[in-house]
Design an enzyme around this catalytic site. Structure first.
Site, PDB file in Angstrom:
ATOM      1  N   LYS A   1      11.375   0.571   3.850  1.00 27.78           N
ATOM      2  CA  LYS A   1      11.570  -0.868   3.964  1.00 27.78           C
ATOM      3  C   LYS A   1      11.075  -1.624   2.729  1.00 27.78           C
ATOM      4  O   LYS A   1      11.753  -2.525   2.234  1.00 27.78           O
ATOM      5  CB  LYS A   1      10.809  -1.331   5.211  1.00 27.78           C
ATOM      6  CG  LYS A   1      10.922  -2.766   5.574  1.00 27.78           C
ATOM      7  CD  LYS A   1      10.426  -2.973   6.997  1.00 27.78           C
ATOM      8  CE  LYS A   1       9.055  -2.349   7.243  1.00 27.78           C
ATOM      9  NZ  LYS A   1       7.947  -3.250   6.894  1.00 27.78           N
TER      10      LYS A   1
ATOM     11  N   ARG B   1       5.786  -9.221  13.100  1.00 29.01           N
ATOM     12  CA  ARG B   1       5.436  -7.973  13.769  1.00 29.01           C
ATOM     13  C   ARG B   1       5.398  -8.159  15.281  1.00 29.01           C
ATOM     14  O   ARG B   1       5.356  -7.182  16.022  1.00 29.01           O
ATOM     15  CB  ARG B   1       4.032  -7.503  13.328  1.00 29.01           C
ATOM     16  CG  ARG B   1       4.009  -6.865  11.957  1.00 29.01           C
ATOM     17  CD  ARG B   1       4.120  -5.342  12.015  1.00 29.01           C
ATOM     18  NE  ARG B   1       4.483  -4.759  10.737  1.00 29.01           N
ATOM     19  CZ  ARG B   1       3.617  -4.494   9.766  1.00 29.01           C
ATOM     20  NH1 ARG B   1       2.351  -4.761   9.911  1.00 29.01           N
ATOM     21  NH2 ARG B   1       4.043  -3.966   8.643  1.00 29.01           N
TER      22      ARG B   1
ATOM     23  N   ARG C   1       3.358  11.163   1.827  1.00 30.02           N
ATOM     24  CA  ARG C   1       3.377   9.899   1.106  1.00 30.02           C
ATOM     25  C   ARG C   1       2.188   9.768   0.161  1.00 30.02           C
ATOM     26  O   ARG C   1       1.092  10.246   0.436  1.00 30.02           O
ATOM     27  CB  ARG C   1       3.373   8.731   2.092  1.00 30.02           C
ATOM     28  CG  ARG C   1       3.514   7.391   1.418  1.00 30.02           C
ATOM     29  CD  ARG C   1       4.325   6.459   2.256  1.00 30.02           C
ATOM     30  NE  ARG C   1       3.477   5.753   3.212  1.00 30.02           N
ATOM     31  CZ  ARG C   1       3.898   4.697   3.889  1.00 30.02           C
ATOM     32  NH1 ARG C   1       5.119   4.228   3.734  1.00 30.02           N
ATOM     33  NH2 ARG C   1       3.112   4.097   4.746  1.00 30.02           N
TER      34      ARG C   1
ATOM     35  N   ARG D   1      -2.096  10.126   0.455  1.00 32.43           N
ATOM     36  CA  ARG D   1      -2.843   9.352   1.440  1.00 32.43           C
ATOM     37  C   ARG D   1      -3.598  10.308   2.329  1.00 32.43           C
ATOM     38  O   ARG D   1      -3.010  11.107   3.023  1.00 32.43           O
ATOM     39  CB  ARG D   1      -1.898   8.521   2.295  1.00 32.43           C
ATOM     40  CG  ARG D   1      -1.337   7.323   1.598  1.00 32.43           C
ATOM     41  CD  ARG D   1      -0.464   6.551   2.545  1.00 32.43           C
ATOM     42  NE  ARG D   1      -1.205   6.156   3.730  1.00 32.43           N
ATOM     43  CZ  ARG D   1      -1.113   4.943   4.266  1.00 32.43           C
ATOM     44  NH1 ARG D   1      -0.330   4.037   3.748  1.00 32.43           N
ATOM     45  NH2 ARG D   1      -1.788   4.644   5.341  1.00 32.43           N
TER      46      ARG D   1
ATOM     47  N   ARG E   1       0.587   6.520  14.618  1.00 32.15           N
ATOM     48  CA  ARG E   1       0.957   5.249  13.981  1.00 32.15           C
ATOM     49  C   ARG E   1       2.379   4.857  14.339  1.00 32.15           C
ATOM     50  O   ARG E   1       2.691   3.691  14.540  1.00 32.15           O
ATOM     51  CB  ARG E   1       0.808   5.360  12.459  1.00 32.15           C
ATOM     52  CG  ARG E   1      -0.600   5.040  11.985  1.00 32.15           C
ATOM     53  CD  ARG E   1      -0.794   5.439  10.534  1.00 32.15           C
ATOM     54  NE  ARG E   1       0.098   4.777   9.610  1.00 32.15           N
ATOM     55  CZ  ARG E   1       0.488   5.288   8.446  1.00 32.15           C
ATOM     56  NH1 ARG E   1       0.060   6.473   8.083  1.00 32.15           N
ATOM     57  NH2 ARG E   1       1.273   4.618   7.652  1.00 32.15           N
TER      58      ARG E   1
END
Ligand SMILES: [Zn+2]
Length: 209
Positions: free
Chosen positions: A9, A84, A121, A149, A160
């Site tokens: 995104k 959100r 990632r 990460r 998540r």
């Protein structure tokens, strides 16, 4: 733009903003900058996040309202990371009332693909930005070195994603009946997704000038 973590995104929002000469407004970036600068907002946001909580609707709405009031956002903008919640979405409708259309693009990617992407990632060790998949060298924002990460173990990633789905399902329901809402298949090469997004935007508001 809507889409789970790992859907690409941020990258897509950045490309749309650039091709249409619009500001990309990322609430994540705004919060990170505020925390780094130590502003009042930054202090509130830092304390909230350190306590493991989400920054409240009121704070997020305030941030976005202030940002959308600036001159460079009057022609349009690309929003990344907001809204959100349905409360935030309702507030956003109020902000753009009379300035529309508000185009909502939901990037959809199967969970297994997201898990694979997120578990590998990288972020910038200097400025904290998420590295785009196509970044092969250093951070393209600040030149800092990219690192894995550490929190992206598979279990954490799945959790998540579950949190994201739980939070944003009502948001998709809120928008999905609108003529300006589109779901986009994000399980394709980034350039294909960009082309599809541009096609949809062209249908709804005319092509980029
Ligand atoms: Zn950086």
């Amino acid at each position: 733009m809507l889409g789970p973590p790992g859907a690409g995104k941020g990258t897509q929002a950045e490309r749309l903003a650039r091709s249409r000469s619009l500001p990309k407004i990322s609430t994540g970036d705004i919060l990170r900058e505020a925390v780094q600068a130590g502003t009042d907002l930054g202090l509130v946001a830092k304390a909230t996040m350190e306590a493991g909580n989400l920054v409240s609707d009121d704070v997020m709405i305030g941030i976005v309202r202030e940002r959308l009031d600036r001159d460079d956002a009057q022609r349009g903008f690309v929003l990344d990371g907001f809204p959100r919640t349905v409360v935030q979405a309702t507030a956003l409708d109020g902000m753009v009332d009379g300035h529309g259309p508000l185009v909502v693009l939901d990037i959809v990617v199967p969970e297994d693909v997201l898990v694979r992407r997120l578990a590998t990632r990288r972020i910038c060790s200097r400025c904290g930005v998420n590295a785009a998949v196509e970044w092969t060298g250093d951070c393209q924002k600040c030149g800092g070195p990219l690192i894995a990460r550490i929190d992206d173990g598979v279990e954490i990633v799945r959790e998540r994603l579950k949190v994201y789905q739980r939070q944003t399902k009502p948001l998709v329901d809120y928008y999905s009946t609108r003529s300006t809402f589109r779901s986009i298949d994000g399980n394709q090469p980034p350039d294909t997704v960009t082309a599809r997004l541009n096609g949809v935007l062209g249908e709804i508001c005319g092509s980029a000038t």
